[in-house]
Design an enzyme around this catalytic site. Structure first.
Site, PDB file in Angstrom:
ATOM      1  N   HIS A  36     -11.521 -12.344  -1.728  1.00  0.00           N
ATOM      2  CA  HIS A  36     -11.243 -10.905  -1.857  1.00  0.00           C
ATOM      3  C   HIS A  36     -10.956 -10.546  -3.310  1.00  0.00           C
ATOM      4  O   HIS A  36     -10.026  -9.792  -3.634  1.00  0.00           O
ATOM      5  CB  HIS A  36     -10.087 -10.460  -0.944  1.00  0.00           C
ATOM      6  CG  HIS A  36     -10.203  -9.015  -0.558  1.00  0.00           C
ATOM      7  ND1 HIS A  36      -9.577  -7.998  -1.249  1.00  0.00           N
ATOM      8  CD2 HIS A  36     -10.902  -8.406   0.427  1.00  0.00           C
ATOM      9  CE1 HIS A  36      -9.877  -6.831  -0.695  1.00  0.00           C
ATOM     10  NE2 HIS A  36     -10.680  -7.051   0.325  1.00  0.00           N
ATOM     11  N   ASP A  82     -13.581  -4.863   7.607  1.00  0.00           N
ATOM     12  CA  ASP A  82     -13.493  -5.764   6.460  1.00  0.00           C
ATOM     13  C   ASP A  82     -12.287  -6.699   6.556  1.00  0.00           C
ATOM     14  O   ASP A  82     -11.314  -6.417   7.257  1.00  0.00           O
ATOM     15  CB  ASP A  82     -13.341  -4.954   5.163  1.00  0.00           C
ATOM     16  CG  ASP A  82     -14.630  -4.249   4.770  1.00  0.00           C
ATOM     17  OD1 ASP A  82     -15.578  -4.210   5.582  1.00  0.00           O
ATOM     18  OD2 ASP A  82     -14.683  -3.717   3.642  1.00  0.00           O
ATOM     19  N   HIS A  84     -17.919 -10.724   2.062  1.00  0.00           N
ATOM     20  CA  HIS A  84     -16.909  -9.884   1.400  1.00  0.00           C
ATOM     21  C   HIS A  84     -16.187 -10.714   0.333  1.00  0.00           C
ATOM     22  O   HIS A  84     -14.992 -10.530   0.097  1.00  0.00           O
ATOM     23  CB  HIS A  84     -15.942  -9.339   2.466  1.00  0.00           C
ATOM     24  CG  HIS A  84     -15.097  -8.172   2.012  1.00  0.00           C
ATOM     25  ND1 HIS A  84     -15.603  -7.094   1.325  1.00  0.00           N
ATOM     26  CD2 HIS A  84     -13.766  -7.909   2.179  1.00  0.00           C
ATOM     27  CE1 HIS A  84     -14.623  -6.224   1.092  1.00  0.00           C
ATOM     28  NE2 HIS A  84     -13.492  -6.699   1.582  1.00  0.00           N
ATOM     29  N   HIS A 134     -10.675  -1.896   8.786  1.00  0.00           N
ATOM     30  CA  HIS A 134     -10.201  -3.266   8.534  1.00  0.00           C
ATOM     31  C   HIS A 134      -9.699  -3.868   9.830  1.00  0.00           C
ATOM     32  O   HIS A 134      -8.728  -3.366  10.404  1.00  0.00           O
ATOM     33  CB  HIS A 134      -9.094  -3.242   7.472  1.00  0.00           C
ATOM     34  CG  HIS A 134      -9.568  -2.713   6.153  1.00  0.00           C
ATOM     35  ND1 HIS A 134      -9.659  -1.367   5.897  1.00  0.00           N
ATOM     36  CD2 HIS A 134     -10.026  -3.350   5.037  1.00  0.00           C
ATOM     37  CE1 HIS A 134     -10.143  -1.187   4.669  1.00  0.00           C
ATOM     38  NE2 HIS A 134     -10.375  -2.383   4.120  1.00  0.00           N
TER      39      HIS A 134
HETATM   40 NI    NI Z   1     -11.588  -5.708   1.596  1.00  0.00          NI
END
Ligand code: NI
Length: 434
Positions: A298, A243, A294, A385
């Site tokens: 954010h 992510d 995503h 991530h």
């Molecule tokens: Ni995130």
């Protein structure tokens, strides 16, 4: 006279768009080894192979239970498995691919048994034909009696003769027929018919196949690697997800590791980072990984009114589309934060995770790699991530360990193949086969 035969008839051939698969599983008391070849753009063949393999594995499972992909984890391939299953392409010409399927069972006292079959795949229509369709029905009794080594006049009528399922036609027009002897399961004989005898026995379909076996292979479109067929009810799959990128420094490092390990993954990108690093986003797509939305900034979507949620999704879609040429079909809410209004507003399936590495918290591969390895099960998605250098530092170890356990690392779309993904619904792992 029929010759006894237990050797390989034909060596496997290379098929464009074909990719080999392997499995070593402990099913009930049996150690099973399987190898087969899927082919891009031929879902009929791939589905046929899956049903065949799952049928064999289910049959080997203890009574009242079914095969599970977890049975294929942490199995060292046995020197002599109890059951060996293979499906290999043996001819590929024109619009025809011939796949030979074989099951070898180790018996007691060295009395093993082999069963085999052949399927003919039409690469234009996608249809899968059994080997018997090559023959005129009237020609079958003669061939069955030849297989038995007895004259046609006293041969058993067709229903009692050995079923003809394994017929390999070669481009010169010779037909190799392999069949089980009635009353002796697994004991086979094989014979080769010359082109003249074969010619009189072929059906219209068989003659079409012979023509195609003498033609140049027809080109077929490739399938995007992130969408290539893998059956995650059959092989143990895991979907690594990354992510918050793409990041100009860390994401290319991760791509290099994934390429080295031939692993597919999924990147849930923010629109702002895709817009800032469009060439990196494009590299991710070109390397065959899946990309999800995503949000743009954010945002915690549960703190936004529905129109602002929609705008976050649309802006991220636009940035990813501009960078890669396609817009994501799935999304992951930042922080996993989603409630009913968010679910209603995003307009895509919400792909959460089954295993949280907490890589951002520990920033330590010695902590998050063992955590993932402890918690992962077949069908799981794993949250990490790619913007964290410490996350990248643990990936070679993690991927090597997972593949060593038998995991196939797939994209999220591959993991959920065959599962209808509904906009607004939340998904964490592939549901087990019912
Ligand atoms: Ni995130």
């Amino acid at each position: 006279m029929p010759e006894p035969l237990s050797v390989e008839l034909d060596p496997p051939v290379e098929v464009p768009g074909g990719y080999p698969m392997k499995l070593a599983a402990q099913v009930g008391g049996s150690h099973v080894q399987a190898s087969w070849t899927y082919m891009d753009g031929l879902p009929g063949l791939n589905t046929h192979l899956d049903s065949w393999l799952l049928g064999l594995l289910d049959a080997a499972a203890p009574a009242g239970s079914r095969y599970r992909p977890a049975m294929a984890l942490n199995n060292v391939p046995a020197v002599s498995p109890d059951m060996t299953v293979s499906a290999v392409p043996v001819q590929a010409s024109g619009t025809i691919i011939v796949v030979r399927e074989k099951v070898t069972r180790a018996g007691t006292n060295g009395m093993g048994s082999v069963t085999s079959g052949t399927v003919y795949v039409d690469t234009v229509s996608g249809a899968v034909h059994g080997g018997a369709e090559l023959l005129r029905p009237e020609a079958m009794p003669t061939i069955q009696s030849r297989i038995l080594g007895v004259p046609a006049e006293i041969a058993a009528p067709s229903p009692q003769g050995p079923p003809l399922t394994d017929l390999v036609l070669d481009p010169s027009g010779q037909l190799t027929v392999t069949a089980e002897l009635p009353g002796a399961p697994g004991r086979r004989v094989s014979m080769r018919m010359n082109a003249s005898d074969t010619g009189t026995a072929l059906s219209d379909y068989g003659r079409q196949v012979l023509g195609q076996l003498n033609a140049a292979p027809a080109p077929r479109p490739a399938t995007a690697p992130a969408l290539r067929h893998v059956n995650c009810d059959l092989v143990p799959c895991a979907a690594l997800t990354y992510d918050d990128g793409p990041d100009a420094r860390t994401t290319p490092q991760l791509l290099a590791i994934l390429a080295e390990k031939n692993a597919r993954a999924t990147f849930f990108m923010t629109g702002s980072n895709a817009a800032a690093n469009p060439s990196i986003a494009k590299q991710v797509a070109d390397a065959g990984h899946a990309i999800g939305n995503h949000t743009f900034s954010h945002a915690n979507l549960t703190k936004l009114p529905p129109p602002a949620v929609k705008k976050e999704i649309e802006r991220a879609d636009a940035a990813i589309l501009a960078a890669t040429g396609s817009a994501p079909t799935m999304m992951r809410p930042p922080y996993g934060a989603a409630d009913a209004p968010v679910q209603a507003a995003v307009g895509k399936p919400l792909m959460l995770w089954a295993v949280d590495s907490l890589d951002w918290q520990s920033k330590n591969p010695a902590v998050f790699v063992p955590k993932v390895l402890k918690e992962i099960t077949p069908g799981a998605t794993v949250l990490m991530h790619d913007v964290q250098a410490s996350t990248i530092a643990g990936q070679l170890e993690l991927i090597t360990a997972l593949q060593g356990q038998g995991y196939q690392l797939v994209s999220v779309p591959q993991l959920f193949e065959g599962v209808p993904l509904v906009p607004g619904h939340v998904y964490r792992s592939r549901p087990a086969r019912q």
